[in-house]
Motif scaffolding. Structure first.
Motif, PDB file in Angstrom:
ATOM      1  N   SER A  62     -34.354 -17.273 -25.241  1.00 26.60           N
ATOM      2  CA  SER A  62     -32.944 -17.607 -25.472  1.00 26.60           C
ATOM      3  C   SER A  62     -32.168 -17.603 -24.157  1.00 26.60           C
ATOM      4  O   SER A  62     -31.331 -18.467 -23.916  1.00 26.60           O
ATOM      5  N   LYS A  63     -32.462 -16.637 -23.305  1.00 27.09           N
ATOM      6  CA  LYS A  63     -31.788 -16.553 -22.018  1.00 27.09           C
ATOM      7  C   LYS A  63     -32.146 -17.755 -21.143  1.00 27.09           C
ATOM      8  O   LYS A  63     -31.273 -18.326 -20.484  1.00 27.09           O
ATOM      9  N   LYS A  64     -33.413 -18.160 -21.157  1.00 26.27           N
ATOM     10  CA  LYS A  64     -33.841 -19.335 -20.384  1.00 26.27           C
ATOM     11  C   LYS A  64     -33.164 -20.600 -20.911  1.00 26.27           C
ATOM     12  O   LYS A  64     -32.748 -21.465 -20.137  1.00 26.27           O
ATOM     13  N   LYS A  65     -33.050 -20.709 -22.226  1.00 31.18           N
ATOM     14  CA  LYS A  65     -32.371 -21.870 -22.810  1.00 31.18           C
ATOM     15  C   LYS A  65     -30.899 -21.899 -22.412  1.00 31.18           C
ATOM     16  O   LYS A  65     -30.348 -22.957 -22.106  1.00 31.18           O
ATOM     17  N   ALA A  66     -30.283 -20.732 -22.407  1.00 31.66           N
ATOM     18  CA  ALA A  66     -28.870 -20.647 -22.007  1.00 31.66           C
ATOM     19  C   ALA A  66     -28.720 -21.052 -20.536  1.00 31.66           C
ATOM     20  O   ALA A  66     -27.791 -21.798 -20.192  1.00 31.66           O
ATOM     21  N   GLU A  67     -29.612 -20.587 -19.676  1.00 28.70           N
ATOM     22  CA  GLU A  67     -29.557 -20.949 -18.258  1.00 28.70           C
ATOM     23  C   GLU A  67     -29.780 -22.447 -18.064  1.00 28.70           C
ATOM     24  O   GLU A  67     -29.104 -23.084 -17.255  1.00 28.70           O
ATOM     25  N   PHE A  68     -30.722 -23.004 -18.821  1.00 19.32           N
ATOM     26  CA  PHE A  68     -30.977 -24.444 -18.745  1.00 19.32           C
ATOM     27  C   PHE A  68     -29.741 -25.228 -19.187  1.00 19.32           C
ATOM     28  O   PHE A  68     -29.335 -26.196 -18.524  1.00 19.32           O
ATOM     29  N   LEU A  69     -29.135 -24.812 -20.275  1.00 18.53           N
ATOM     30  CA  LEU A  69     -27.942 -25.480 -20.789  1.00 18.53           C
ATOM     31  C   LEU A  69     -26.801 -25.398 -19.767  1.00 18.53           C
ATOM     32  O   LEU A  69     -26.109 -26.389 -19.508  1.00 18.53           O
ATOM     33  N   LYS A  70     -26.614 -24.229 -19.156  1.00 15.12           N
ATOM     34  CA  LYS A  70     -25.568 -24.071 -18.149  1.00 15.12           C
ATOM     35  C   LYS A  70     -25.819 -24.990 -16.952  1.00 15.12           C
ATOM     36  O   LYS A  70     -24.880 -25.570 -16.402  1.00 15.12           O
ATOM     37  N   LYS A  71     -27.076 -25.152 -16.574  1.00 12.43           N
ATOM     38  CA  LYS A  71     -27.413 -26.055 -15.463  1.00 12.43           C
ATOM     39  C   LYS A  71     -27.074 -27.497 -15.836  1.00 12.43           C
ATOM     40  O   LYS A  71     -26.497 -28.231 -15.026  1.00 12.43           O
ATOM     41  N   GLN A  72     -27.404 -27.894 -17.050  1.00 13.52           N
ATOM     42  CA  GLN A  72     -27.089 -29.250 -17.509  1.00 13.52           C
ATOM     43  C   GLN A  72     -25.579 -29.482 -17.544  1.00 13.52           C
ATOM     44  O   GLN A  72     -25.090 -30.534 -17.138  1.00 13.52           O
ATOM     45  N   ILE A  73     -24.853 -28.492 -18.026  1.00 12.01           N
ATOM     46  CA  ILE A  73     -23.389 -28.603 -18.083  1.00 12.01           C
ATOM     47  C   ILE A  73     -22.819 -28.742 -16.675  1.00 12.01           C
ATOM     48  O   ILE A  73     -21.950 -29.589 -16.423  1.00 12.01           O
ATOM     49  N   ALA A  74     -23.310 -27.954 -15.732  1.00 12.26           N
ATOM     50  CA  ALA A  74     -22.825 -28.014 -14.345  1.00 12.26           C
ATOM     51  C   ALA A  74     -23.077 -29.400 -13.742  1.00 12.26           C
ATOM     52  O   ALA A  74     -22.205 -29.957 -13.057  1.00 12.26           O
ATOM     53  N   GLU A  75     -24.242 -29.976 -14.010  1.00 13.85           N
ATOM     54  CA  GLU A  75     -24.554 -31.312 -13.496  1.00 13.85           C
ATOM     55  C   GLU A  75     -23.631 -32.362 -14.109  1.00 13.85           C
ATOM     56  O   GLU A  75     -23.151 -33.267 -13.417  1.00 13.85           O
TER      57      GLU A  75
END
Length: 154
Positions: A8-21
């Motif tokens: 879940s934490k990895k998914k959240a980090e991935f999502l945050k990276k996508q949002i930042a891009e």
């Protein structure tokens, strides 16, 4: 259980990276369209004022500029045609509408990014369901962006 939290934490980090891009991309497009909207508005205004000056100027009383008298109407006609072309371009591409749209979408992404940060801050029990909710909101924001873009271009 611990593995689920890590996923879940990895998914959240991935999502945050996508949002930042996406924020970065929408910010660039927003700034480009803001610049174009402002510049086309200024160009149309300046050309309109120049055309009015050319038509209203009294060349007869200025001996040194009297040779412009015959050409003033032609120059004003060319400027007026240019105003029409620039206005049509500006209306077709609607940079102001795109600027407003990209600003709205970027702000929605900033809001989602904040909500994710707020949820993750100090939360040891990161639920995958909550991360999926954030992902759904992300997809809704992008769908809305595509819908608005299509509407502006349609």
């Amino acid at each position: 259980m611990e593995q689920k939290k890590e996923e879940s934490k990895k998914k959240a980090e991935f999502l945050k990276k996508q949002i930042a891009e996406r924020i970065q991309g929408f910010t660039k497009r927003r700034n480009d369209n803001k610049y174009k909207a402002r510049n086309f508005h200024v160009l149309i205004t300046v050309l309109g004022a120049f055309s009015t000056i050319v038509l209203g100027f009294d060349f007869i009383n200025l001996k040194s500029l009297s040779f412009f008298e015959d050409q003033a109407k032609n120059l004003a006609l060319i400027i007026s045609a240019l105003i029409t072309v620039v206005s049509a371009y500006n209306t077709f591409f609607d940079h102001k509408g795109l600027w407003v749209n990209y600003t709205s979408i970027r702000n929605s992404l900033y809001n989602l990014d904040f909500e994710i940060d707020y949820y993750l801050e100090g939360n040891e029990d990161i639920r995958e369901g909550k991360i999926e909710e954030f992902k759904e909101r992300y997809n809704e924001i992008l769908d809305l962006a595509n819908h608005k873009w299509t509407k502006l271009r349609g």
